[in-house]
Design an enzyme around this catalytic site. Structure first.
Site, PDB file in Angstrom:
ATOM      1  N   GLY A 113       0.809  -1.214   0.000  1.00  0.00           N
ATOM      2  CA  GLY A 113       0.000   0.000   0.000  1.00  0.00           C
ATOM      3  C   GLY A 113       0.842   1.263   0.000  1.00  0.00           C
ATOM      4  CG  ASP A 114       3.246   2.291   3.340  1.00  0.00           C
ATOM      5  OD1 ASP A 114       2.850   3.380   3.775  1.00  0.00           O
ATOM      6  OD2 ASP A 114       3.177   1.240   3.992  1.00  0.00           O
ATOM      7  CB  SER A 115       5.406   0.342  -2.642  1.00  0.00           C
ATOM      8  OG  SER A 115       6.322  -0.023  -1.629  1.00  0.00           O
TER       9      SER A 115
ATOM     10  CB  ALA B  96       0.754   5.755  -1.414  1.00  0.00           C
ATOM     11  CB  SER B  97       5.914   5.609  -3.126  1.00  0.00           C
ATOM     12  OG  SER B  97       5.955   5.418  -1.739  1.00  0.00           O
TER      13      SER B  97
END
Length: 397
Positions: free
Chosen positions: A167-169, A171-172
């Site tokens: 999820g973080d990646s 968004a990145s």
């Protein structure tokens, strides 16, 4: 500095994964990235996962090519440092809770007034607006509420997660795309800078293909399907005679025919009801059984050799040991050698994507805490005695 982003200055006000990964991607292609860290502690990522001599190996990767400065954002003079950085920056990337920068006097209105051409990438759990705006949000929650966790796992099992911070990646990556579009608009004279509002939930949701229209029009809820690809057949993970697993994607019409020939089922290759994907989906269980009947009587090496010869997409499921030993990874420079403080040498992932004329590069690994504070402040016009005073007063480290 070199690369297609040479001359672009990025200020990173972020920790852990989403904002730092976005900034790392920009740094690898030539942007000057100045990472602001809290005095004493720095980015918590410095202590995440496996450590080498007290520092995370992930840190050295996530923060390569960045300059680290320690600034106390709660200090008025520390906030002034950020304002001076923003005055000459192209991009600010942050992943604090919505409203946190505003409380520090460093919100969009303030920085935009200082530098109208500035782009601010704001990554948060739910976005800068909406009823969930103020909720804390990590990548795992984005994966859960974005829909991907519900569809991941065994058919009769609990929802599963991917073994990385997906999820973080995601968004990145959305943050980088938005930042580059905004900067292009500014550099081509089409307008001022803007806010790139990235939600962890929405970044995952954006990958969910036809999930919504299938539900809205047909009432279909996509469920967990193990290693299969729902609505696309045949595409699954199959066990081999020696206990291995092979992923086979025989889901295009001509590839399906070649696959059936390889497994000794010309009758299925010539079956008109299986000529198109919708017909194959209706008989997916039968097709998976036919493929398994073949793979289960051959070693994984023999299965892969036969499928490669027939032009059927297939592959074994790689562990990190498989990746490091693979000659294709090596030939594509996806395993780079890095020297760490203290003399250790370690393999690190290479750079993606591959640009033919202006490729990315690794200039240095993740820096020591506050390693560039003095040099960056000097570049901003601070005199040496002024820098020393800021240190004494705790505004910088």
């Amino acid at each position: 500095m070199s690369g297609p982003l040479q001359g672009i200055r990025v200020v990173e006000i972020g920790t852990l994964i989403a904002a730092p990964f976005a900034a790392r991607l920009l740094a690898e292609f030539g942007a000057e990235v100045i990472k602001i860290e809290a005095p004493e502690t720095g980015d918590p990522l410095r202590k995440w996962r496996k450590l080498h001599e007290g520092t995370s190996l992930w840190w050295y990767l996530q923060s390569r090519n960045k300059k680290s400065i320690c600034v106390n954002l709660k200090s008025p003079e520390g906030a002034d440092v950020v304002k001076r950085l923003a005055a000459d920056a192209d991009i600010v990337i942050e992943n604090l809770r919505p409203g946190a920068l505003e409380k520090l006097g460093l919100g969009w209105d303030v920085l935009h007034a200082i530098n109208p051409q500035l782009t601010m990438v704001r990554i948060s759990g739910y976005g800068q607006t909406g009823p969930y705006r103020d909720r804390p949000g990590f990548g795992a929650i984005g994966e859960a509420m974005g829909g991907i966790r519900y569809t991941t796992g065994d058919v009769d099992g609990a929802p599963a997660r991917v073994g990385v911070s997906l999820g973080d990646s995601l968004a990145s990556l959305h943050g980088v795309i938005g930042a580059l579009m905004s900067v292009l608009r500014v550099k081509t004279g089409q307008g001022d800078g803007q806010v790139v509002d990235v939600s962890l939930v929405e970044s995952v949701f954006n990958l969910m293909e036809s999930l919504v229209p299938e539900y809205d029009l047909l009432g279909h809820v996509r469920e967990r399907s193990g290693g299969a690809l729902p609505g696309i057949a045949p595409s699954n993970t199959y066990r081999t005679e020696d206990g291995g697993f092979v992923v086979i994607a025989g889901n295009s019409d001509p590839i399906f025919k070649r696959l059936m020939q390889v497994i000794g089922r010309p009758d299925l290759a010539d079956d008109p009801t299986l000529a198109r994907n919708d017909g194959r989906v209706a008989q997916n269980a039968m097709l998976d059984a036919a493929i398994t009947a073949w793979t289960s009587h051959h070693s994984i090496d023999d299965v892969l050799a036969a499928l490669e010869c027939a032009g059927v997409p297939s592959g074994r499921i790689y562990s990190v040991a498989d990746i490091v030993a693979d000659p294709h990874y090596q030939a594509r420079e996806m395993l780079l050698r890095a020297d760490l403080p203290g003399g250790a040498s370690v393999k690190m992932p290479g750079i993606v994507p591959k640009l033919s004329e202006t490729p990315g590069e690794v200039r240095w690994q993740g820096p020591a805490l506050g390693e560039h504070t003095a040099s960056v402040l000097a570049d901003l016009g601070y005199e040496q005695d002024e820098i020393e005073r800021l240190r004494r007063e705790g505004a910088v480290q």
